[in-house]
Motif scaffolding. Structure first.
Motif, PDB file in Angstrom:
ATOM      1  N   GLY A  52       0.798  -1.225   0.000  1.00 52.60           N
ATOM      2  CA  GLY A  52       0.000   0.000   0.000  1.00 52.60           C
ATOM      3  C   GLY A  52       0.824   1.266   0.000  1.00 52.60           C
ATOM      4  N   VAL A  53       0.240   2.326  -0.550  1.00 49.97           N
ATOM      5  CA  VAL A  53       0.846   3.656  -0.522  1.00 49.97           C
ATOM      6  C   VAL A  53       0.034   4.467   0.482  1.00 49.97           C
ATOM      7  CG1 VAL A  53       1.437   5.710  -1.852  1.00 49.97           C
ATOM      8  CG2 VAL A  53       1.541   3.447  -2.937  1.00 49.97           C
ATOM      9  N   VAL A  54       0.678   4.892   1.550  1.00 51.14           N
ATOM     10  CA  VAL A  54      -0.042   5.559   2.631  1.00 51.14           C
ATOM     11  C   VAL A  54      -0.252   7.044   2.350  1.00 51.14           C
ATOM     12  CG1 VAL A  54       0.773   3.882   4.339  1.00 51.14           C
ATOM     13  CG2 VAL A  54       2.012   6.037   4.044  1.00 51.14           C
ATOM     14  N   THR A  55      -1.331   7.559   2.916  1.00 46.91           N
ATOM     15  CA  THR A  55      -1.645   8.989   2.841  1.00 46.91           C
ATOM     16  C   THR A  55      -1.665   9.537   4.264  1.00 46.91           C
ATOM     17  OG1 THR A  55      -4.020   8.599   3.039  1.00 46.91           O
ATOM     18  CG2 THR A  55      -3.100   8.658   0.788  1.00 46.91           C
ATOM     19  N   GLU A  56      -1.632  10.858   4.378  1.00 51.81           N
ATOM     20  CA  GLU A  56      -1.739  11.474   5.708  1.00 51.81           C
ATOM     21  C   GLU A  56      -3.045  11.052   6.383  1.00 51.81           C
ATOM     22  OE1 GLU A  56       0.426  13.191   7.595  1.00 51.81           O
ATOM     23  OE2 GLU A  56       1.898  12.878   6.000  1.00 51.81           O
ATOM     24  N   GLU A  57      -4.128  10.995   5.611  1.00 47.51           N
ATOM     25  CA  GLU A  57      -5.415  10.606   6.195  1.00 47.51           C
ATOM     26  C   GLU A  57      -5.361   9.180   6.737  1.00 47.51           C
ATOM     27  OE1 GLU A  57     -10.209  10.567   5.288  1.00 47.51           O
ATOM     28  OE2 GLU A  57      -8.830  11.008   3.637  1.00 47.51           O
ATOM     29  N   PHE A  58      -4.739   8.274   5.995  1.00 48.91           N
ATOM     30  CA  PHE A  58      -4.601   6.903   6.485  1.00 48.91           C
ATOM     31  C   PHE A  58      -3.747   6.868   7.742  1.00 48.91           C
ATOM     32  CE2 PHE A  58      -2.071   3.028   6.847  1.00 48.91           C
ATOM     33  CZ  PHE A  58      -3.087   2.106   7.077  1.00 48.91           C
ATOM     34  N   LEU A  80       7.036   6.703   8.588  1.00 46.48           N
ATOM     35  CA  LEU A  80       6.182   6.843   7.408  1.00 46.48           C
ATOM     36  C   LEU A  80       5.560   8.223   7.312  1.00 46.48           C
ATOM     37  CD1 LEU A  80       4.276   3.454   7.144  1.00 46.48           C
ATOM     38  CD2 LEU A  80       6.532   4.089   6.292  1.00 46.48           C
ATOM     39  N   ARG A  81       5.365   8.651   6.065  1.00 46.58           N
ATOM     40  CA  ARG A  81       4.695   9.910   5.765  1.00 46.58           C
ATOM     41  C   ARG A  81       3.934   9.713   4.457  1.00 46.58           C
ATOM     42  NH1 ARG A  81       9.654   9.918   3.928  1.00 46.58           N
ATOM     43  NH2 ARG A  81      10.264  11.071   2.081  1.00 46.58           N
ATOM     44  N   GLU A  82       3.183  10.700   4.085  1.00 46.80           N
ATOM     45  CA  GLU A  82       2.396  10.658   2.845  1.00 46.80           C
ATOM     46  C   GLU A  82       3.248  10.158   1.677  1.00 46.80           C
ATOM     47  OE1 GLU A  82      -0.929  12.012   0.242  1.00 46.80           O
ATOM     48  OE2 GLU A  82      -0.826  12.620   2.324  1.00 46.80           O
ATOM     49  N   GLY A  83       2.720   9.198   0.931  1.00 47.12           N
ATOM     50  CA  GLY A  83       3.389   8.694  -0.262  1.00 47.12           C
ATOM     51  C   GLY A  83       4.319   7.520  -0.044  1.00 47.12           C
ATOM     52  N   CYS A  84       4.598   7.176   1.215  1.00 44.91           N
ATOM     53  CA  CYS A  84       5.482   6.035   1.478  1.00 44.91           C
ATOM     54  C   CYS A  84       4.807   4.733   1.072  1.00 44.91           C
ATOM     55  CB  CYS A  84       5.849   5.953   2.965  1.00 44.91           C
ATOM     56  SG  CYS A  84       7.097   7.132   3.491  1.00 44.91           S
ATOM     57  N   LYS A  85       5.632   3.832   0.558  1.00 41.85           N
ATOM     58  CA  LYS A  85       5.167   2.486   0.224  1.00 41.85           C
ATOM     59  C   LYS A  85       5.442   1.605   1.433  1.00 41.85           C
ATOM     60  CE  LYS A  85       6.146   2.652  -4.733  1.00 41.85           C
ATOM     61  NZ  LYS A  85       6.940   2.007  -5.786  1.00 41.85           N
ATOM     62  N   TRP A  86       4.432   0.834   1.849  1.00 43.29           N
ATOM     63  CA  TRP A  86       4.568   0.040   3.058  1.00 43.29           C
ATOM     64  C   TRP A  86       3.773  -1.244   2.925  1.00 43.29           C
ATOM     65  CZ3 TRP A  86       8.169   0.606   6.463  1.00 43.29           C
ATOM     66  CH2 TRP A  86       8.057   0.047   7.741  1.00 43.29           C
ATOM     67  N   CYS A  87       4.323  -2.331   3.392  1.00 44.58           N
ATOM     68  CA  CYS A  87       3.603  -3.604   3.406  1.00 44.58           C
ATOM     69  C   CYS A  87       2.664  -3.590   4.614  1.00 44.58           C
ATOM     70  CB  CYS A  87       4.569  -4.774   3.486  1.00 44.58           C
ATOM     71  SG  CYS A  87       5.620  -4.931   2.023  1.00 44.58           S
ATOM     72  N   HIS A  95      -0.607  -1.667  -4.763  1.00 43.80           N
ATOM     73  CA  HIS A  95       0.166  -2.148  -5.908  1.00 43.80           C
ATOM     74  C   HIS A  95      -0.085  -3.651  -5.996  1.00 43.80           C
ATOM     75  CE1 HIS A  95       2.771   1.285  -7.109  1.00 43.80           C
ATOM     76  NE2 HIS A  95       2.287   1.736  -5.958  1.00 43.80           N
ATOM     77  N   LEU A  96      -0.909  -4.042  -6.941  1.00 46.41           N
ATOM     78  CA  LEU A  96      -1.373  -5.420  -7.036  1.00 46.41           C
ATOM     79  C   LEU A  96      -0.250  -6.416  -7.309  1.00 46.41           C
ATOM     80  CD1 LEU A  96      -4.640  -4.736  -9.047  1.00 46.41           C
ATOM     81  CD2 LEU A  96      -4.384  -5.018  -6.570  1.00 46.41           C
ATOM     82  N   GLU A  97       0.679  -6.046  -8.150  1.00 45.00           N
ATOM     83  CA  GLU A  97       1.752  -6.982  -8.502  1.00 45.00           C
ATOM     84  C   GLU A  97       2.707  -7.233  -7.337  1.00 45.00           C
ATOM     85  OE1 GLU A  97       3.226  -5.128 -12.036  1.00 45.00           O
ATOM     86  OE2 GLU A  97       1.704  -6.094 -13.277  1.00 45.00           O
TER      87      GLU A  97
END
Length: 139
Positions: A42-48, A64-71, A98-100
């Motif tokens: 997932g790509v996290v947002t500030e709201e998330f 983590l911050r907005e736009g970070c990719k995280w499992c 990211h589905l792949e």
């Protein structure tokens, strides 16, 4: 056996900035010891991040911050989806996926069509390299 993504293809590498994954190898792969099932790329947002912190899981302490990719844990992603469906957060509060790079084990809890609704970009079995809205490809 090599981990597979939701398309039953080899799992794609997700991120090393920050280094993510249960095994901290950049892949959203899981194993028997991973009770949280960190399978959702997932790509996290500030709201998330705000919502997750309000639920007792402050991912900002991991940097983590907005736009970070995280499992993400599949259950945490589902929690955000439920909050969106209940009107507690906006659609932007549900991390794009990211589905792949999302391990197929997440399909035990979330169907592929739901993941496709929140795909970071158009991905169809590793064949499609199209970008998402306004040419943004989620990087």
């Amino acid at each position: 056996m090599s981990p597979l993504n939701v398309f039953k293809q080899p799992l794609a590498f997700f991120s090393n900035q920050p280094v993510t994954g249960y095994y901290r190898d950049g892949y959203c792969r899981t194993g028997a010891a991973d009770y949280g099932n960190h399978a959702v790329a997932g790509v996290v947002t500030e709201e998330f991040l705000d919502y997750s912190a309000s639920q007792g899981n402050d991912l900002r302490i991991a940097g983590l911050r907005e736009g970070c990719k995280w499992c993400l844990c599949t259950s945490r992603w589902l929690e955000a989806l439920g909050a969106f469906r209940d009107g507690k957060i906006s659609r932007n509060g549900v991390p794009k996926v990211h589905l792949e790079a999302t391990e197929d084990s997440a399909l035990r809890r979330v169907d592929l069509e739901t993941f496709r609704e929140f795909a970071a970009r158009a991905e169809t079995n590793g064949v499609n390299g199209h970008t998402g809205v306004n040419g943004v490809n989620g990087h």
